[in-house]
Design a protein around this motif. Structure first.
Motif, PDB file in Angstrom:
ATOM      1  N   GLN A   1       0.853  -1.199   0.000  1.00 54.95           N
ATOM      2  CA  GLN A   1       0.000   0.000   0.000  1.00 54.95           C
ATOM      3  C   GLN A   1       0.883   1.242   0.000  1.00 54.95           C
ATOM      4  OE1 GLN A   1      -0.423   2.092   3.044  1.00 54.95           O
ATOM      5  NE2 GLN A   1      -1.589   3.570   1.851  1.00 54.95           N
TER       6      GLN A   1
ATOM      7  N   ASP B   1       0.542   5.821  -1.312  1.00 51.97           N
ATOM      8  CA  ASP B   1      -0.330   6.852  -1.881  1.00 51.97           C
ATOM      9  C   ASP B   1       0.197   7.248  -3.260  1.00 51.97           C
ATOM     10  OD1 ASP B   1       1.929   8.237  -1.326  1.00 51.97           O
ATOM     11  OD2 ASP B   1       1.096   9.370   0.360  1.00 51.97           O
TER      12      ASP B   1
ATOM     13  N   TRP C   1      -5.113   2.932  -5.510  1.00 53.68           N
ATOM     14  CA  TRP C   1      -5.293   4.076  -4.600  1.00 53.68           C
ATOM     15  C   TRP C   1      -5.911   5.249  -5.372  1.00 53.68           C
ATOM     16  CZ3 TRP C   1      -4.771   3.485   0.412  1.00 53.68           C
ATOM     17  CH2 TRP C   1      -4.807   4.595   1.233  1.00 53.68           C
ATOM     18  N   PRO C   2      -7.173   5.613  -5.077  1.00 53.64           N
ATOM     19  CA  PRO C   2      -7.811   6.718  -5.807  1.00 53.64           C
ATOM     20  C   PRO C   2      -7.209   8.068  -5.403  1.00 53.64           C
ATOM     21  CG  PRO C   2      -9.239   5.949  -4.052  1.00 53.64           C
ATOM     22  CD  PRO C   2      -8.078   5.010  -4.084  1.00 53.64           C
TER      23      PRO C   2
ATOM     24  N   ASN D   1      -7.060  11.963  -4.169  1.00 57.35           N
ATOM     25  CA  ASN D   1      -7.731  12.762  -3.141  1.00 57.35           C
ATOM     26  C   ASN D   1      -8.446  11.889  -2.115  1.00 57.35           C
ATOM     27  OD1 ASN D   1      -6.929  15.177  -4.390  1.00 57.35           O
ATOM     28  ND2 ASN D   1      -8.687  15.067  -5.778  1.00 57.35           N
ATOM     29  N   SER D   2      -7.877  10.760  -1.778  1.00 54.35           N
ATOM     30  CA  SER D   2      -8.488   9.873  -0.794  1.00 54.35           C
ATOM     31  C   SER D   2      -7.858  10.113   0.572  1.00 54.35           C
ATOM     32  CB  SER D   2      -8.271   8.412  -1.200  1.00 54.35           C
ATOM     33  OG  SER D   2      -6.890   8.125  -1.223  1.00 54.35           O
ATOM     34  N   PRO D   3      -8.591   9.869   1.670  1.00 56.12           N
ATOM     35  CA  PRO D   3      -8.015  10.079   3.006  1.00 56.12           C
ATOM     36  C   PRO D   3      -6.911   9.069   3.305  1.00 56.12           C
ATOM     37  CG  PRO D   3     -10.148   9.032   3.171  1.00 56.12           C
ATOM     38  CD  PRO D   3      -9.984   9.411   1.728  1.00 56.12           C
ATOM     39  N   ASP D   4      -6.030   9.465   4.224  1.00 53.63           N
ATOM     40  CA  ASP D   4      -4.926   8.587   4.610  1.00 53.63           C
ATOM     41  C   ASP D   4      -5.448   7.438   5.470  1.00 53.63           C
ATOM     42  OD1 ASP D   4      -2.713   9.710   3.378  1.00 53.63           O
ATOM     43  OD2 ASP D   4      -2.605  11.299   4.881  1.00 53.63           O
TER      44      ASP D   4
END
Length: 343
Positions: free
Chosen positions: A263, A265, A289-290, A292-295
Motif C-alpha cells: 500500500q 499513496d 489508490w484513488p 484525493n483519498s483520506p490517509d
C-alpha cells in the motif's frame, strides 16, 4: 467715547424714524393727488430717496467711525489690563524682596546666636582639653600596665605554641601511618584490577568467538532461505526450473514467499515509471489508490497531529526541539488518531 457713540446712534435712529414717517405720509398723499401732482411728487420722491441714500451713507460712515472708536477703546483696555498685570507683578516682586529682607534679618540674628553658642562651646572645649591632658596621663599609666600584661601573655603563648607543635608532630606521625595503610590498600586494588582485566580479556575472546559462530549461523540461514526461495520459484514457474537452478532470478522471486499487498499513496516518487517497473519485475501486488483519498495509514495522521501541535512551540535549539516532539508524541491519545483518520 461710548456715550458719544450712543448719542450719535440715537440721533440716527430719530432721523430714520422721521424719514420713515415722511415716506408714509408721502404714500398717503400720492393716493389723494392727481396725475400732475403725482409726477411732481415722484420728482420729490426721487429727491427724498437721494437724500435718504446720502443719509444712509453718512450713517454707515458714522458706524464705521464708531467701530474704529470701539476698536481703539478695546486696544486701550487691553493696554490698561497689561499695565495692571505689570503693576501687580511689580508689587509681588516688591513683597518678595521685603520677605527676603526680613528672612535675611532673621538669619543674621540666628547666626549671631549661633556665634555666641560657638564661643561658649570653645570655652567648654578648652576645659575639656585640660581634662583630656589629665586623662592622657592616666591612660599612659594604664598603657604601661597593659604592656606588662602583654609580655606575660606572650610568654604563655610561646609555651602553648610548643605544646601545639608537639601535638602537630604526633598528628603527622599518625597521618604517615594512615598513608602507608592507604598505599597498601591501593596496591591490593591494583592487583584485583589486573585480575579483572584478565577476566575481561577472556570474556572478550569468548564474545568474539560467539560473534563468529553467530555470523556462520546467519550465513547458513541465508543459504537455507535462498534454497527455499528457489524451491518456491520452482513451484511458481516450472519452465525456469527446467532451464537450470543456476539461471533462476533470485531477486525476482524473493518476494513470492511472502503473500502480501503493498500500500502506498499517489506521491510523484511512488507513481514514477521506474517504480512501477520495479514492482512489476518483482511480482509485487500494489493496492489501487484513488486520487484525493483520506490517509488510511495511521502514521500519517500521527504526523499531522504532531505538526499542528508543534506550530505553537518555539524551540531555540535541537535539544528543545527533540524534547517538544517527545512530549507532544506522548500526549497523543488513540481517540485523537481515530478522529483524525475519520476527517
Amino acid at each position: 467715547m461710548s456715550r458719544r457713540q450712543s448719542e450719535l446712534e440715537g440721533r440716527l435712529d430719530d432721523m430714520l424714524s422721521r424719514i420713515a414717517m415722511e415716506t408714509q405720509e408721502i404714500k398717503e398723499l400720492e393716493q389723494q393727488l392727481t396725475d400732475g401732482q403725482i409726477l411732481a411728487n415722484e420728482v420729490l420722491q426721487r429727491d427724498l430717496e437721494g437724500i435718504i441714500s446720502g443719509l444712509q451713507e453718512y450713517l454707515r460712515g458714522l458706524r464705521d467711525q464708531a467701530r474704529r472708536s470701539q476698536q481703539q477703546v478695546d486696544s486701550l483696555q487691553a493696554e490698561n489690563q497689561s499695565l495692571q498685570l505689570h503693576l501687580e507683578d511689580s508689587q509681588r516682586h516688591c513683597r518678595q524682596l521685603e520677605d527676603r529682607a526680613r528672612t535675611h534679618t532673621q538669619d543674621m540674628s540666628v547666626q549671631q546666636e549661633e556665634l555666641s553658642v560657638l564661643r561658649t562651646e570653645a570655652h567648654a572645649l578648652r576645659d575639656r582639653q585640660v581634662e583630656s591632658s589629665r586623662q592622657q596621663e592616666e591612660l599612659e599609666v594604664e598603657l604601661q600596665q597593659l604592656r606588662e600584661e602583654l609580655a606575660r601573655q606572650v610568654t604563655l603563648g610561646q609555651l602553648e605554641r610548643g605544646a601545639l607543635l608537639a601535638a602537630v608532630d604526633k598528628e603527622k606521625q599518625s597521618t604517615e601511618i594512615r598513608e602507608c595503610q592507604l598505599q597498601a590498600t591501593i596496591d591490593t586494588l591494583q592487583d584485583e584490577k589486573s585480575s579483572l582485566q584478565q577476566i575481561t580479556l577472556r570474556l572478550q575472546a569468548q564474545l568474539d568467538q560467539t560473534r563468529t559462530q553467530y555470523t556462520e549461523t546467519r550465513d547458513h540461514l541465508d543459504q537455507t532461505r535462498l534454497q527455499l526461495d528457489r524451491f518456491t520459484a520452482a513451484m511458481l514457474d516450472p519452465q525456469e526450473v527446467q532451464s537450470g537452478p543456476d539461471d533462476l532470478d533470485e531477486d525476482k522471486y524473493r518476494y513470492h514467499y511472502y503473500n502480501f499487498i503493498f500500500q502506498q499513496d499517489l506521491a510523484p516518487a511512488q507513481t514514477a515509471r521506474s517504480t512501477k517497473t520495479w514492482f512489476d519485475v518483482h511480482a509485487i501486488t500494489v493496492l489501487d489508490w484513488p486520487a484525493n483519498s483520506p490517509d488510511l495509514n495511521p502514521t500519517e495522521n500521527l504526523w499531522g497531529i504532531l505538526k499542528r501541535k508543534m506550530r505553537g512551540t518555539r524551540p531555540n535549539n535541537k535539544e528543545e526541539l527533540t524534547a517538544s516532539i517527545k512530549e507532544i508524541w506522548a500526549s497523543i491519545t488513540p481517540r485523537q488518531c481515530h478522529v483524525a483518520s475519520r476527517q
